[in-house]
Motif scaffolding. Sequence first.
Motif, mmCIF file in Angstrom:
data_model
loop_
_atom_site.group_PDB
_atom_site.id
_atom_site.type_symbol
_atom_site.label_atom_id
_atom_site.label_comp_id
_atom_site.label_asym_id
_atom_site.label_seq_id
_atom_site.Cartn_x
_atom_site.Cartn_y
_atom_site.Cartn_z
ATOM 1 N N LEU A 91 0.832 -1.210 0.000
ATOM 2 C CA LEU A 91 0.000 0.000 0.000
ATOM 3 C C LEU A 91 0.863 1.255 0.000
ATOM 4 O O LEU A 91 0.559 2.229 -0.699
ATOM 5 C CB LEU A 91 -0.953 0.000 1.199
ATOM 6 N N GLU A 92 1.941 1.230 0.758
ATOM 7 C CA GLU A 92 2.872 2.366 0.769
ATOM 8 C C GLU A 92 3.501 2.561 -0.611
ATOM 9 O O GLU A 92 3.635 3.694 -1.086
ATOM 10 C CB GLU A 92 3.959 2.138 1.818
ATOM 11 N N GLU A 93 3.858 1.473 -1.274
ATOM 12 C CA GLU A 93 4.419 1.550 -2.629
ATOM 13 C C GLU A 93 3.413 2.163 -3.600
ATOM 14 O O GLU A 93 3.770 3.006 -4.434
ATOM 15 C CB GLU A 93 4.826 0.155 -3.105
ATOM 16 N N ILE A 94 2.165 1.748 -3.501
ATOM 17 C CA ILE A 94 1.118 2.301 -4.367
ATOM 18 C C ILE A 94 1.001 3.800 -4.168
ATOM 19 O O ILE A 94 0.954 4.570 -5.135
ATOM 20 C CB ILE A 94 -0.231 1.599 -4.100
ATOM 21 N N LEU A 95 0.956 4.237 -2.916
ATOM 22 C CA LEU A 95 0.854 5.671 -2.624
ATOM 23 C C LEU A 95 2.087 6.424 -3.117
ATOM 24 O O LEU A 95 1.969 7.524 -3.668
ATOM 25 C CB LEU A 95 0.638 5.892 -1.128
ATOM 26 N N ASN A 96 3.267 5.836 -2.927
ATOM 27 C CA ASN A 96 4.504 6.475 -3.398
ATOM 28 C C ASN A 96 4.541 6.590 -4.913
ATOM 29 O O ASN A 96 5.171 7.504 -5.456
ATOM 30 C CB ASN A 96 5.733 5.706 -2.903
ATOM 31 N N ASP A 97 3.846 5.692 -5.603
ATOM 32 C CA ASP A 97 3.753 5.762 -7.065
ATOM 33 C C ASP A 97 2.707 6.784 -7.519
ATOM 34 O O ASP A 97 2.502 6.969 -8.721
ATOM 35 C CB ASP A 97 3.416 4.385 -7.649
ATOM 36 N N GLY A 98 2.047 7.428 -6.547
ATOM 37 C CA GLY A 98 1.074 8.463 -6.875
ATOM 38 C C GLY A 98 -0.300 7.933 -7.261
ATOM 39 O O GLY A 98 -1.132 8.688 -7.775
ATOM 40 N N ILE A 99 -0.549 6.673 -7.023
ATOM 41 C CA ILE A 99 -1.840 6.080 -7.379
ATOM 42 C C ILE A 99 -2.775 6.171 -6.184
ATOM 43 O O ILE A 99 -2.415 5.824 -5.065
ATOM 44 C CB ILE A 99 -1.654 4.617 -7.838
ATOM 45 N N ARG A 100 -3.989 6.649 -6.433
ATOM 46 C CA ARG A 100 -4.953 6.861 -5.348
ATOM 47 C C ARG A 100 -6.201 5.993 -5.475
ATOM 48 O O ARG A 100 -7.057 6.011 -4.625
ATOM 49 C CB ARG A 100 -5.354 8.338 -5.275
ATOM 50 N N ARG A 101 -6.306 5.234 -6.555
ATOM 51 C CA ARG A 101 -7.451 4.339 -6.749
ATOM 52 C C ARG A 101 -6.934 2.922 -6.960
ATOM 53 O O ARG A 101 -5.930 2.725 -7.643
ATOM 54 C CB ARG A 101 -8.272 4.772 -7.954
ATOM 55 N N SER A 102 -7.632 1.964 -6.361
ATOM 56 C CA SER A 102 -7.189 0.584 -6.519
ATOM 57 C C SER A 102 -8.375 -0.359 -6.667
ATOM 58 O O SER A 102 -9.496 -0.046 -6.285
ATOM 59 C CB SER A 102 -6.336 0.147 -5.325
ATOM 60 N N SER A 103 -8.080 -1.505 -7.224
ATOM 61 C CA SER A 103 -9.036 -2.599 -7.341
ATOM 62 C C SER A 103 -8.401 -3.812 -6.672
ATOM 63 O O SER A 103 -7.586 -4.506 -7.273
ATOM 64 C CB SER A 103 -9.332 -2.911 -8.811
ATOM 65 N N PRO A 104 -8.739 -4.059 -5.397
ATOM 66 C CA PRO A 104 -8.141 -5.199 -4.702
ATOM 67 C C PRO A 104 -8.832 -6.506 -5.057
ATOM 68 O O PRO A 104 -10.017 -6.534 -5.376
ATOM 69 C CB PRO A 104 -8.349 -4.863 -3.226
ATOM 70 N N SER A 105 -8.069 -7.572 -4.996
ATOM 71 C CA SER A 105 -8.605 -8.902 -5.266
ATOM 72 C C SER A 105 -7.925 -9.885 -4.327
ATOM 73 O O SER A 105 -6.699 -9.957 -4.273
ATOM 74 C CB SER A 105 -8.334 -9.283 -6.721
ATOM 75 N N LEU A 106 -8.718 -10.629 -3.574
ATOM 76 C CA LEU A 106 -8.192 -11.601 -2.622
ATOM 77 C C LEU A 106 -7.997 -12.937 -3.324
ATOM 78 O O LEU A 106 -8.949 -13.521 -3.842
ATOM 79 C CB LEU A 106 -9.161 -11.751 -1.440
ATOM 80 N N TRP A 107 -6.753 -13.425 -3.352
ATOM 81 C CA TRP A 107 -6.421 -14.680 -4.023
ATOM 82 C C TRP A 107 -6.098 -15.707 -2.954
ATOM 83 O O TRP A 107 -4.970 -15.838 -2.511
ATOM 84 C CB TRP A 107 -5.243 -14.481 -4.975
ATOM 85 N N ARG A 108 -7.134 -16.426 -2.544
ATOM 86 C CA ARG A 108 -6.991 -17.416 -1.490
ATOM 87 C C ARG A 108 -7.861 -18.604 -1.842
ATOM 88 O O ARG A 108 -8.939 -18.443 -2.409
ATOM 89 C CB ARG A 108 -7.424 -16.782 -0.163
ATOM 90 N N LEU A 109 -7.414 -19.789 -1.476
ATOM 91 C CA LEU A 109 -8.175 -20.987 -1.827
ATOM 92 C C LEU A 109 -9.556 -21.004 -1.192
ATOM 93 O O LEU A 109 -10.525 -21.406 -1.808
ATOM 94 C CB LEU A 109 -7.404 -22.244 -1.416
ATOM 95 N N SER A 110 -9.655 -20.591 0.054
ATOM 96 C CA SER A 110 -10.962 -20.539 0.712
ATOM 97 C C SER A 110 -11.251 -19.091 1.072
ATOM 98 O O SER A 110 -10.453 -18.439 1.716
ATOM 99 C CB SER A 110 -10.982 -21.409 1.968
ATOM 100 N N ILE A 111 -12.373 -18.588 0.615
ATOM 101 C CA ILE A 111 -12.714 -17.180 0.837
ATOM 102 C C ILE A 111 -14.036 -17.100 1.586
ATOM 103 O O ILE A 111 -15.004 -17.777 1.252
ATOM 104 C CB ILE A 111 -12.822 -16.420 -0.496
ATOM 105 N N SER A 112 -14.053 -16.260 2.607
ATOM 106 C CA SER A 112 -15.272 -15.999 3.361
ATOM 107 C C SER A 112 -15.252 -14.553 3.818
ATOM 108 O O SER A 112 -14.235 -13.861 3.702
ATOM 109 C CB SER A 112 -15.379 -16.928 4.573
ATOM 110 N N CYS A 113 -16.356 -14.085 4.355
ATOM 111 C CA CYS A 113 -16.393 -12.717 4.881
ATOM 112 C C CYS A 113 -15.360 -12.529 5.978
ATOM 113 O O CYS A 113 -14.737 -11.484 6.083
ATOM 114 C CB CYS A 113 -17.789 -12.405 5.412
ATOM 115 N N LYS A 114 -15.153 -13.560 6.794
ATOM 116 C CA LYS A 114 -14.149 -13.490 7.856
ATOM 117 C C LYS A 114 -12.755 -13.271 7.288
ATOM 118 O O LYS A 114 -11.981 -12.472 7.787
ATOM 119 C CB LYS A 114 -14.183 -14.772 8.690
ATOM 120 N N HIS A 115 -12.431 -13.975 6.192
ATOM 121 C CA HIS A 115 -11.104 -13.824 5.584
ATOM 122 C C HIS A 115 -10.894 -12.412 5.062
ATOM 123 O O HIS A 115 -9.793 -11.866 5.183
ATOM 124 C CB HIS A 115 -10.907 -14.853 4.462
ATOM 125 N N TRP A 116 -11.911 -11.801 4.440
ATOM 126 C CA TRP A 116 -11.752 -10.422 3.952
ATOM 127 C C TRP A 116 -11.374 -9.508 5.082
ATOM 128 O O TRP A 116 -10.571 -8.603 4.917
ATOM 129 C CB TRP A 116 -13.035 -9.929 3.280
#
Length: 119
Positions: A91-116
């Motif tokens: 996240l610090e790298e993204i901000l240092n690159d001057g980017i203020r908008r992101s599209s996050p994606s969780l890449w995990r074998l099992s995904i649930s609301c708890k994991h997010w």
Amino acid sequence: MRALLLLAFGGPRSLEEVELFLARLFQVGNLLRSSWKKVKERYRFIGGSSPLLSITQGQAKGLEERLNAKGHRFKSYVGMRYSHPLIEETLEEILNDGIRRSSPSLWRLSISCKHWGLY
């Protein structure tokens, strides 16, 4: 420009990082050293590191290229929950690159609301 942020579990990049990885994963400082040695031996058996980072970086770069080929403007980043590059470092790298908008994606074998919530 928008950040394409892939989030994953993580894994040690070297045998030297196994203990740090386990300490972050279990969030305790007094894990049995014998357990750490066993885990370290398992990583040594598969080449000394987890392949997760390089796999995720390859996927991120592939997604970036495909999205940008369709006219979007993305730069890909990878953040790991339990190993470097840590999510907060990314996240610090993204901000240092001057980017203020992101599209996050969780890449995990099992995904649930708890994991997010953990990421």
